[in-house]
Design a protein around this motif. Structure first.
Motif, PDB file in Angstrom:
ATOM      1  N   GLU A 177       8.699  -0.228  11.068  1.00  0.00           N
ATOM      2  CA  GLU A 177       9.266  -0.358   9.435  1.00  0.00           C
ATOM      3  C   GLU A 177       7.944   0.378   9.198  1.00  0.00           C
ATOM      4  O   GLU A 177       6.538   0.075   8.427  1.00  0.00           O
ATOM      5  CB  GLU A 177       8.425  -1.738   8.339  1.00  0.00           C
ATOM      6  CG  GLU A 177       9.178  -2.397   8.817  1.00  0.00           C
ATOM      7  CD  GLU A 177      11.442  -2.233   8.479  1.00  0.00           C
ATOM      8  OE1 GLU A 177      11.636  -0.740   7.452  1.00  0.00           O
ATOM      9  OE2 GLU A 177      12.492  -2.705   8.465  1.00  0.00           O
ATOM     10  N   PRO A 178       7.867   1.726   9.771  1.00  0.00           N
ATOM     11  CA  PRO A 178       6.624   2.982   9.363  1.00  0.00           C
ATOM     12  C   PRO A 178       6.195   3.205   7.682  1.00  0.00           C
ATOM     13  O   PRO A 178       5.433   3.870   7.392  1.00  0.00           O
ATOM     14  CB  PRO A 178       7.129   4.168   9.999  1.00  0.00           C
ATOM     15  CG  PRO A 178       9.210   4.294   9.993  1.00  0.00           C
ATOM     16  CD  PRO A 178       9.197   2.522  10.471  1.00  0.00           C
ATOM     17  N   LYS A 179       6.896   3.467   7.495  1.00  0.00           N
ATOM     18  CA  LYS A 179       7.226   3.520   5.690  1.00  0.00           C
ATOM     19  C   LYS A 179       6.594   2.639   5.151  1.00  0.00           C
ATOM     20  O   LYS A 179       5.556   3.045   4.611  1.00  0.00           O
ATOM     21  CB  LYS A 179       8.869   4.225   5.103  1.00  0.00           C
ATOM     22  CG  LYS A 179       8.728   4.545   3.475  1.00  0.00           C
ATOM     23  CD  LYS A 179      10.132   4.683   2.791  1.00  0.00           C
ATOM     24  CE  LYS A 179       9.898   5.204   1.461  1.00  0.00           C
ATOM     25  NZ  LYS A 179      10.944   5.283   0.883  1.00  0.00           N
ATOM     26  N   GLY A 227      12.400  -2.530  -1.866  1.00  0.00           N
ATOM     27  CA  GLY A 227      13.104  -2.531  -0.962  1.00  0.00           C
ATOM     28  C   GLY A 227      13.468  -1.233   0.451  1.00  0.00           C
ATOM     29  O   GLY A 227      13.800  -1.011   1.118  1.00  0.00           O
ATOM     30  N   HIS A 228      13.381   0.077  -1.020  1.00  0.00           N
ATOM     31  CA  HIS A 228      13.744   1.310   0.010  1.00  0.00           C
ATOM     32  C   HIS A 228      12.822   1.465   0.493  1.00  0.00           C
ATOM     33  O   HIS A 228      12.485   2.626   1.314  1.00  0.00           O
ATOM     34  CB  HIS A 228      13.725   2.312  -1.093  1.00  0.00           C
ATOM     35  CG  HIS A 228      14.611   2.113  -1.953  1.00  0.00           C
ATOM     36  ND1 HIS A 228      15.395   3.544  -2.483  1.00  0.00           N
ATOM     37  CD2 HIS A 228      15.887   1.597  -2.157  1.00  0.00           C
ATOM     38  CE1 HIS A 228      16.571   2.995  -3.127  1.00  0.00           C
ATOM     39  NE2 HIS A 228      17.145   2.058  -2.767  1.00  0.00           N
ATOM     40  N   LEU A 229      11.148   1.185   0.839  1.00  0.00           N
ATOM     41  CA  LEU A 229      10.281   1.145   1.596  1.00  0.00           C
ATOM     42  C   LEU A 229      11.163   0.643   2.853  1.00  0.00           C
ATOM     43  O   LEU A 229      10.634   0.949   3.991  1.00  0.00           O
ATOM     44  CB  LEU A 229       9.119   0.362   1.548  1.00  0.00           C
ATOM     45  CG  LEU A 229       8.207   0.512   0.572  1.00  0.00           C
ATOM     46  CD1 LEU A 229       7.375  -0.410  -0.313  1.00  0.00           C
ATOM     47  CD2 LEU A 229       7.991   2.161   0.265  1.00  0.00           C
ATOM     48  N   PHE A 230      11.499   0.335   2.751  1.00  0.00           N
ATOM     49  CA  PHE A 230      12.412  -0.585   4.850  1.00  0.00           C
ATOM     50  C   PHE A 230      13.594   0.579   5.821  1.00  0.00           C
ATOM     51  O   PHE A 230      14.394   0.495   4.980  1.00  0.00           O
ATOM     52  CB  PHE A 230      13.175  -1.680   4.578  1.00  0.00           C
ATOM     53  CG  PHE A 230      11.831  -2.939   4.582  1.00  0.00           C
ATOM     54  CD1 PHE A 230      11.971  -3.787   5.760  1.00  0.00           C
ATOM     55  CD2 PHE A 230      11.199  -3.207   2.884  1.00  0.00           C
ATOM     56  CE1 PHE A 230      10.604  -4.701   5.425  1.00  0.00           C
ATOM     57  CE2 PHE A 230       9.856  -4.620   3.035  1.00  0.00           C
ATOM     58  CZ  PHE A 230       9.928  -5.007   4.136  1.00  0.00           C
ATOM     59  N   LYS A 231      13.358   1.006   7.146  1.00  0.00           N
ATOM     60  CA  LYS A 231      13.867   0.999   7.563  1.00  0.00           C
ATOM     61  C   LYS A 231      16.113   0.661   7.035  1.00  0.00           C
ATOM     62  O   LYS A 231      16.738   1.361   6.906  1.00  0.00           O
ATOM     63  CB  LYS A 231      14.258   0.849   8.756  1.00  0.00           C
ATOM     64  CG  LYS A 231      13.312   1.484   9.263  1.00  0.00           C
ATOM     65  CD  LYS A 231      13.237   2.109  11.134  1.00  0.00           C
ATOM     66  CE  LYS A 231      12.425   2.242  11.777  1.00  0.00           C
ATOM     67  NZ  LYS A 231      12.311   1.878  13.128  1.00  0.00           N
ATOM     68  N   ASP A 232      16.270  -0.531   6.613  1.00  0.00           N
ATOM     69  CA  ASP A 232      17.361  -1.060   6.551  1.00  0.00           C
ATOM     70  C   ASP A 232      17.286  -2.821   5.958  1.00  0.00           C
ATOM     71  O   ASP A 232      17.150  -3.386   6.491  1.00  0.00           O
ATOM     72  CB  ASP A 232      18.412  -1.043   7.983  1.00  0.00           C
ATOM     73  CG  ASP A 232      19.448  -1.860   7.689  1.00  0.00           C
ATOM     74  OD1 ASP A 232      20.115  -2.678   6.726  1.00  0.00           O
ATOM     75  OD2 ASP A 232      20.579  -1.681   8.569  1.00  0.00           O
ATOM     76  N   THR A 254      17.297  -6.575   7.693  1.00  0.00           N
ATOM     77  CA  THR A 254      15.957  -7.223   6.987  1.00  0.00           C
ATOM     78  C   THR A 254      16.532  -8.760   6.788  1.00  0.00           C
ATOM     79  O   THR A 254      15.988  -9.283   6.834  1.00  0.00           O
ATOM     80  CB  THR A 254      14.769  -6.356   6.581  1.00  0.00           C
ATOM     81  OG1 THR A 254      14.853  -5.892   7.236  1.00  0.00           O
ATOM     82  CG2 THR A 254      13.317  -7.248   6.616  1.00  0.00           C
ATOM     83  N   GLN A 255      17.045  -8.430   5.021  1.00  0.00           N
ATOM     84  CA  GLN A 255      17.546  -9.436   4.505  1.00  0.00           C
ATOM     85  C   GLN A 255      18.594 -10.742   5.019  1.00  0.00           C
ATOM     86  O   GLN A 255      18.265 -11.516   5.196  1.00  0.00           O
ATOM     87  CB  GLN A 255      17.991  -9.575   2.545  1.00  0.00           C
ATOM     88  CG  GLN A 255      17.471  -8.432   1.698  1.00  0.00           C
ATOM     89  CD  GLN A 255      18.393  -7.325   1.459  1.00  0.00           C
ATOM     90  OE1 GLN A 255      19.724  -7.200   1.332  1.00  0.00           O
ATOM     91  NE2 GLN A 255      17.272  -7.894  -0.163  1.00  0.00           N
ATOM     92  N   VAL A 256      19.361 -10.091   5.969  1.00  0.00           N
ATOM     93  CA  VAL A 256      20.138 -10.749   6.695  1.00  0.00           C
ATOM     94  C   VAL A 256      19.445 -12.020   8.340  1.00  0.00           C
ATOM     95  O   VAL A 256      19.707 -12.733   8.489  1.00  0.00           O
ATOM     96  CB  VAL A 256      21.233 -10.104   6.805  1.00  0.00           C
ATOM     97  CG1 VAL A 256      21.985 -10.833   8.317  1.00  0.00           C
ATOM     98  CG2 VAL A 256      22.200  -9.367   6.312  1.00  0.00           C
ATOM     99  N   MET A 257      18.655 -10.777   9.217  1.00  0.00           N
ATOM    100  CA  MET A 257      17.234 -11.260   9.497  1.00  0.00           C
ATOM    101  C   MET A 257      17.006 -12.583   9.301  1.00  0.00           C
ATOM    102  O   MET A 257      16.792 -13.805  10.038  1.00  0.00           O
ATOM    103  CB  MET A 257      16.840 -10.305  10.147  1.00  0.00           C
ATOM    104  CG  MET A 257      15.530 -11.411  11.090  1.00  0.00           C
ATOM    105  SD  MET A 257      14.016 -11.180  10.735  1.00  0.00           S
ATOM    106  CE  MET A 257      13.441 -10.189  10.345  1.00  0.00           C
TER     107      MET A 257
END
Length: 682
Positions: free
Chosen positions: A100-102, A378-383, A387-390
């Motif tokens: 998660e670079p952002k 949540g926009h800070l994450f790639k997807d 991540t939520q599903v994981m």
């Protein structure tokens, strides 16, 4: 950024008191530690002298006993230094900059602004929370330790980027200045005393085993325990002083961390996130409750965080909240709008100020605001969805023991939630009148003699709803006053309805509350009679029944009300005896308690049998529930020799929980049946 932030006068005063408490502890500790070390030195000299003077097995035994006596006391005083506090990471998921670079760039920006080191590691969890944590030991007081950052997806899912920035800045704010180091010292001293007072299982097991070796050692262990009891007595006095100063300092550190965050982003973003966090936590807990209680077939969620967002939206609508960026704007009082408690006091044993206290403190700073562009965190994450599903899968894998279960879609979940609301809340027509208030008992025969029709404006108006909330507040305040009268925890005064009362006036205040309670109960009873007469008149106009179903439902509820009190009496009697068994008691006392327990269990088991057979309770009863009850019924004794019958004791504890749940649910069912039937008459 925050290097110019001055610690408050309150912080300085609280820190000074904390320093004094630490000095007092150190003076006592250094004194007894020195005495223990000197005692070990003398014991070694004496032991060696005894052994060398007459080298026999007996002299060797006596010499070792003398040395062992002093060494065991010394070890009791220093065992905390070998204790390491490891943070439980079993439910955490570590993420890296490559993942998660952002998000990492976002955290790094906060790190630079606040002036702290970048976290050693960053973890994700399901929680509606964020915190900075680290593993600690005695050396942590003197050596710098890199902190870890935990971010709860239940929090990220329900806030904006700016709000998340405020929350993370708050967590970093605890470590942003050297003045905050005092909190770490007080915390460590607090843990040292706690370890010596209460964390003694391993130590006690060792000396108890040693006492079984020989009669002389048994005597020696008895003397050691007497010495340690004396040390503990002094430590208990010091613990109260240090712990009180630690909790007071913790409050000031919260205020300071808030100021660090608010200086960075303005207080408004911190305010909105703090208020919404309570509602977001409620939404998350509701999702879990629905999967545990409502969805009986074994299923798993596709995405628990989408379900949290759905319930958060529903709660926002219920509160008539404005929505900004798709999130409800929770305002001051929204989460406490039904709270009518009038008691205010400074709780010395609470480490955190209330949300309202924190917001009021922030407002007093008059900081420049920064506009929130309402970008979801949540926009800070790639997807973010991935991540939520994981994390959803990890949660349900743990609960289901990795079994393959069918998925519940969001649309299916919405249906379950609406059904849950229908079954567990009262119709909006009642305007929350019954949420905190039960129908008062009255004579149905007399009330059925209606002299004149009741106007609909006389029932469920704002005055009556406010009275019902005031009564709930009085009940809460009465319980609080009883607790303070029995054990005031050092509280010398309080404010009731903005008026100050000293401790010597607490009983008089409590008596006044009782009188006010009786007055409002009588007024609400008159209102409840009018409600009954209003709906009885409607039922009569509709010629529904020859015999009034409304009257029958009311009678059933009143009977259940009486039976509810009796059931809770049985429950409390069994709980009282069970609590006695949980402590350290000798065998003779245990036998007396179990004899009393068997007496109070007889009516308890009869009532539980009745509850288990009720048709309305069948969906609450599982195979496990039935098994525990059968184990309790089959119990011949709760003692095997000098040990508790673990199977029977476990069955009893589980039956107590089930008994209370079924009692509460059945009363709610009977109450709701009355109220739902009244709605059909409108």
């Amino acid at each position: 950024m925050n290097k110019n932030i001055e610690v408050s006068k309150e912080f300085k005063n609280t820190a000074t008191k904390a320093i004094i408490s630490i000095i007092l502890f150190l003076l006592f500790y250094i004194t007894i530690l020195s005495a223990a070390i000197y005692g070990v030195w003398l014991a070694i000299q004496a032991g060696v002298a005894i052994i060398t003077n007459k080298p026999t097995f007996g002299s060797l035994f006596v010499g070792i006993l003398i040395i062992g006596f002093t060494v065991s006391i010394l070890f009791f005083l220093i065992k905390f230094a070998f204790k390491s506090n490891k943070y439980n990471r079993s439910k955490y998921v570590e993420i890296t900059k490559e993942d998660e670079p952002k998000l990492f760039a976002f955290v790094n920006e906060i790190v630079i602004d606040v002036g702290v080191d970048f976290p050693k590691k960053i973890y994700l969890t399901n929680e509606v929370n964020a915190c900075v944590f680290y593993d600690s030991n005695f050396l942590s007081m003197f050596m710098p330790v890199r902190k870890n950052l935990m971010l709860g997806l239940g929090l990220i899912n329900t806030c904006t980027e700016l709000e998340l920035k405020a929350i993370i800045a708050h967590e970093f704010g605890h470590f942003s200045q050297r003045s905050m180091k005092m909190g770490s010292y007080v915390s460590n001293v607090n843990h040292i005393i706690f370890n010596m007072l209460y964390d003694n299982e391993g130590y006690n097991n060792f000396i108890n085993k040693a006492s079984n070796i020989h009669g002389f050692i048994t005597l020696l262990v008895f003397i050691i325990q007497l010495v340690i009891l004396g040390i503990k007595w002094v430590l208990i006095q010091l613990y109260g002083l240090v712990n009180k100063s630690y909790l007071a300092l913790s409050k000031q550190m919260e205020y300071h961390a808030d100021e660090v965050a608010a200086t960075l982003v303005g207080y408004k973003s911190l305010e909105t996130s703090l208020y919404r966090m309570e509602l977001a936590d409620q939404a998350y807990d509701s999702v879990l409750n629905i999967y545990v209680n409502q969805i009986k077939e074994h299923t798993r969620s596709e995405n628990i965080f989408l379900e949290q967002s759905y319930i958060l939206t529903e709660l926002g609508k219920e509160n008539d909240s404005e929505f900004h960026g798709g999130l409800p704007l929770v305002k001051e009082g929204d989460t406490k709008r039904f709270n009518r408690s009038k008691i205010e006091f400074s709780d010395h044993w609470n480490s955190h100020p209330s949300t309202l206290q924190r917001i009021e403190k922030l407002k007093s700073l008059y900081l420049i605001e920064r506009e929130d562009n309402l970008t979801p965190a949540g926009h800070l994450f790639k997807d973010f969805t991935k991540t939520q599903v994981m994390l959803t899968d990890r949660l349900f894998d743990e609960v289901s023991e990795n079994k393959i279960l069918p998925l519940t879609t969001l649309e299916q979940f919405k249906q379950y939630y609406q059904q849950y609301i229908k079954e567990n809340t009262f119709n909006k027509f009642y305007s929350h009148y019954y949420d905190y208030n039960n129908i008062k008992l009255f004579d149905l025969e007399t009330a059925s003699l209606i002299e004149k029709p009741i106007d609909h404006l006389e029932i469920y108006n704002m005055v009556n709803t406010e009275l019902s909330l005031q009564l709930a507040g009085l009940y809460d305040d009465h319980r609080t006053m009883n607790d303070l009268i029995q054990d005031n925890n050092g509280i010398e005064y309080l404010h009731y309805n903005k008026e100050k009362y000293l401790h010597k006036h607490f009983k008089q205040l409590n008596n006044n509350l009782i009188e006010n309670t009786k007055d409002i109960e009588n007024r609400l009873k008159s209102h409840d009679i009018k409600v009954y007469q209003y709906f009885l008149h409607l039922e009569g106009q509709q010629h529904r029944e020859t015999d009034s179903k409304l009257k029958a439902y009311y009678q059933d509820l009143f009977d259940e009300d009486v039976r509810y009190d009796k059931r809770m009496e049985y429950y409390n009697q069994v709980m009282e005896q069970t609590a006695y068994l949980a402590g350290d008691i000798d065998l003779d006392k245990a036998k007396v308690i179990i004899n009393q327990l068997n007496i109070v269990l007889k009516p308890f088991k009869e009532e539980m049998q009745f509850l288990l057979e009720l048709e309305a309770n069948q969906k609450e009863i599982t195979l496990e529930t039935a098994k525990y009850f059968n184990d309790l019924i089959d119990t011949k004794t709760f003692l095997y020799g000098n040990k508790l019958n673990e199977v029977s004791f476990e069955a009893l504890i589980n039956c107590l929980d089930t008994f209370k749940v079924l009692t509460l649910k059945h009363f709610f069912y009977m109450k709701k049946r009355v109220l739902d039937y009244q709605i059909t008459l409108l």
